[in-house]
Design a protein around this motif. Structure first.
Motif, mmCIF file in Angstrom:
data_model
loop_
_atom_site.group_PDB
_atom_site.id
_atom_site.type_symbol
_atom_site.label_atom_id
_atom_site.label_comp_id
_atom_site.label_asym_id
_atom_site.label_seq_id
_atom_site.Cartn_x
_atom_site.Cartn_y
_atom_site.Cartn_z
ATOM 1 N N THR A 117 0.834 -1.205 0.000
ATOM 2 C CA THR A 117 0.000 0.000 0.000
ATOM 3 C C THR A 117 0.867 1.252 0.000
ATOM 4 O OG1 THR A 117 -0.157 -0.163 2.428
ATOM 5 C CG2 THR A 117 -1.994 -1.048 1.130
ATOM 6 N N THR A 118 0.522 2.175 -0.876
ATOM 7 C CA THR A 118 1.209 3.464 -0.982
ATOM 8 C C THR A 118 0.216 4.584 -0.682
ATOM 9 O OG1 THR A 118 2.721 2.647 -2.690
ATOM 10 C CG2 THR A 118 2.478 5.039 -2.500
ATOM 11 N N PHE A 119 0.585 5.487 0.223
ATOM 12 C CA PHE A 119 -0.178 6.718 0.435
ATOM 13 C C PHE A 119 0.354 7.728 -0.566
ATOM 14 C CE2 PHE A 119 -1.656 10.637 2.236
ATOM 15 C CZ PHE A 119 -2.758 10.331 3.033
ATOM 16 N N HIS A 120 -0.508 8.155 -1.500
ATOM 17 C CA HIS A 120 -0.033 8.964 -2.618
ATOM 18 C C HIS A 120 0.144 10.442 -2.225
ATOM 19 C CE1 HIS A 120 -4.113 10.258 -2.928
ATOM 20 N NE2 HIS A 120 -4.572 9.213 -3.602
ATOM 21 N N ARG A 121 0.209 11.308 -3.232
ATOM 22 C CA ARG A 121 0.573 12.706 -2.987
ATOM 23 C C ARG A 121 -0.505 13.543 -2.304
ATOM 24 N NH1 ARG A 121 2.411 15.895 -7.621
ATOM 25 N NH2 ARG A 121 3.013 17.362 -6.010
ATOM 26 N N ALA A 122 -1.557 12.909 -1.852
ATOM 27 C CA ALA A 122 -2.432 13.599 -0.900
ATOM 28 C C ALA A 122 -1.592 14.062 0.287
ATOM 29 C CB ALA A 122 -3.552 12.670 -0.432
ATOM 30 N N PHE A 123 -0.512 13.335 0.542
ATOM 31 C CA PHE A 123 0.428 13.728 1.602
ATOM 32 C C PHE A 123 0.895 15.168 1.416
ATOM 33 C CE2 PHE A 123 4.780 14.268 3.095
ATOM 34 C CZ PHE A 123 4.708 13.822 4.409
ATOM 35 N N ASP A 124 1.084 15.572 0.171
ATOM 36 C CA ASP A 124 1.608 16.912 -0.104
ATOM 37 C C ASP A 124 0.571 18.002 0.110
ATOM 38 O OD1 ASP A 124 4.207 16.046 -0.771
ATOM 39 O OD2 ASP A 124 3.508 15.433 -2.755
ATOM 40 N N ARG A 125 -0.689 17.626 0.309
ATOM 41 C CA ARG A 125 -1.744 18.584 0.627
ATOM 42 C C ARG A 125 -1.960 18.694 2.138
ATOM 43 N NH1 ARG A 125 -5.676 18.987 -3.627
ATOM 44 N NH2 ARG A 125 -4.541 19.137 -5.608
ATOM 45 N N SER A 126 -1.307 17.845 2.910
ATOM 46 C CA SER A 126 -1.507 17.867 4.361
ATOM 47 C C SER A 126 -0.852 19.112 4.961
ATOM 48 C CB SER A 126 -0.927 16.605 5.007
ATOM 49 O OG SER A 126 0.474 16.529 4.815
ATOM 50 N N GLY A 140 -0.386 1.888 8.953
ATOM 51 C CA GLY A 140 0.196 0.660 8.433
ATOM 52 C C GLY A 140 0.514 0.654 6.956
ATOM 53 N N PHE A 141 0.604 1.830 6.341
ATOM 54 C CA PHE A 141 1.008 1.913 4.938
ATOM 55 C C PHE A 141 2.458 1.461 4.777
ATOM 56 C CE2 PHE A 141 -2.619 4.761 4.780
ATOM 57 C CZ PHE A 141 -3.115 4.612 3.488
ATOM 58 N N ASP A 142 2.802 1.000 3.568
ATOM 59 C CA ASP A 142 4.167 0.559 3.273
ATOM 60 C C ASP A 142 5.056 1.678 2.758
ATOM 61 O OD1 ASP A 142 3.985 -2.404 3.720
ATOM 62 O OD2 ASP A 142 2.398 -2.185 2.228
ATOM 63 N N ARG A 143 4.450 2.694 2.122
ATOM 64 C CA ARG A 143 5.270 3.768 1.560
ATOM 65 C C ARG A 143 4.435 5.032 1.393
ATOM 66 N NH1 ARG A 143 4.982 0.088 -1.666
ATOM 67 N NH2 ARG A 143 7.174 -0.493 -1.664
ATOM 68 N N ILE A 144 5.146 6.139 1.189
ATOM 69 C CA ILE A 144 4.536 7.433 0.891
ATOM 70 C C ILE A 144 5.168 7.969 -0.381
ATOM 71 C CG2 ILE A 144 4.233 9.834 1.631
ATOM 72 C CD1 ILE A 144 4.454 8.846 4.533
ATOM 73 N N LEU A 145 4.331 8.397 -1.322
ATOM 74 C CA LEU A 145 4.783 9.114 -2.514
ATOM 75 C C LEU A 145 4.680 10.604 -2.230
ATOM 76 C CD1 LEU A 145 5.519 9.403 -5.539
ATOM 77 C CD2 LEU A 145 3.060 9.191 -6.024
ATOM 78 N N THR A 146 5.770 11.336 -2.399
ATOM 79 C CA THR A 146 5.741 12.758 -2.066
ATOM 80 C C THR A 146 6.693 13.572 -2.922
ATOM 81 O OG1 THR A 146 6.106 14.382 -0.285
ATOM 82 C CG2 THR A 146 7.470 12.401 -0.241
#
Length: 245
Positions: A117-126, A140-146
């Motif tokens: 599981t990847t948490f996508h670039r919604a991270f960049d809107r946080s 419990g995500f495996d990675r973050i795309l940022t």
């Protein structure tokens, strides 16, 4: 090191694999930044490609705050991906305050059990990236795309480096956005990630401009995956692997 290529059609997936990409992120609608591809596209890719496939789970463009109905759709899309044995899924959910919606993320993660599981670039809107990092890890995500909360990963490279340090190997941090063969080396020297995300795109101009299929006339050209760009980036990563070894 891993090079992931987001692709928006089957030909892009074929070209990425042929060029040696390690993994694809399978999407549709580049203009929306990627949404969930059709079931037929997912199934074809799974039946014909040998490299790992991560599928974008995003029911629409726009923001990343989803209704309960949209969450149900995302669950069904994840369930389909699990049933056809897709390698991973990519999604991200924020709340109205632009914080990670951990409750809804955990609902989807439960359905996605057994897949990456990847948490996508919604991270960049946080609003608070380090708090978002901790929330995503706790889910419990495996990675973050940022992109380091900038338009491109190179612009956000310093923050990405801080995030990687803060993550302390609890989660994979994968830089993406604007990454290509011209800046990958500089980006890696700053942040030292182990995975990178690049569209490796080039524009193909069409000769068929007799009529327009949209009001913007953008259909006279399209973006395609460049095998040459992928190969050059792989050469760069190979060089860094040799140095590190």
């Amino acid at each position: 090191m891993i090079l992931e290529i987001p692709v928006f059609d089957i030909q892009g997936a074929i070209d990425a694999e042929n060029a040696g990409a390690h993994r694809i992120e399978l999407c549709s609608s580049m203009s929306e930044g990627g949404i969930t591809p059709s079931y037929g596209t997912i199934l074809w890719a799974k039946q014909h490609l040998k490299i790992p496939i991560f599928v974008m789970i995003r029911p629409r463009g726009g923001d990343f705050e989803y209704s309960n109905e949209e969450i149900q759709i995302m669950k069904m899309d994840i369930e389909f991906c699990k049933n056809v044995v897709v390698d991973g899924v990519v999604f991200g959910i924020l709340n109205s305050k632009n914080s990670v919606d951990t409750e809804k993320c955990k609902q989807l993660l439960e359905v996605a059990e057994g897949m990456q599981t990847t948490f996508h670039r919604a991270f960049d809107r946080s609003n608070y990236p380090f708090k978002a990092l901790e929330d995503i890890i706790s889910c419990g995500f495996d990675r973050i795309l940022t992109s380091g909360q900038k338009d491109t990963a190179l612009q956000g490279a310093n923050l990405i480096a801080e995030i990687i340090k803060k993550a302390d190997n609890k989660i994979i941090i994968m830089p993406g956005s604007g990454v290509d063969e011209t800046n990958l080396s500089d980006l890696h020297k700053i942040c030292g990630a182990n995975e990178y995300h690049s569209s490796a795109k080039t524009k193909l101009i069409s000769d068929n401009t007799k009529i327009s299929m949209s009001s913007t006339r953008q259909n006279s050209s399209k973006w395609i995956v460049s095998e040459e760009k992928i190969k050059r980036m792989l050469e760069i990563l190979t060089t860094f692997n040799q140095i590190n070894s």
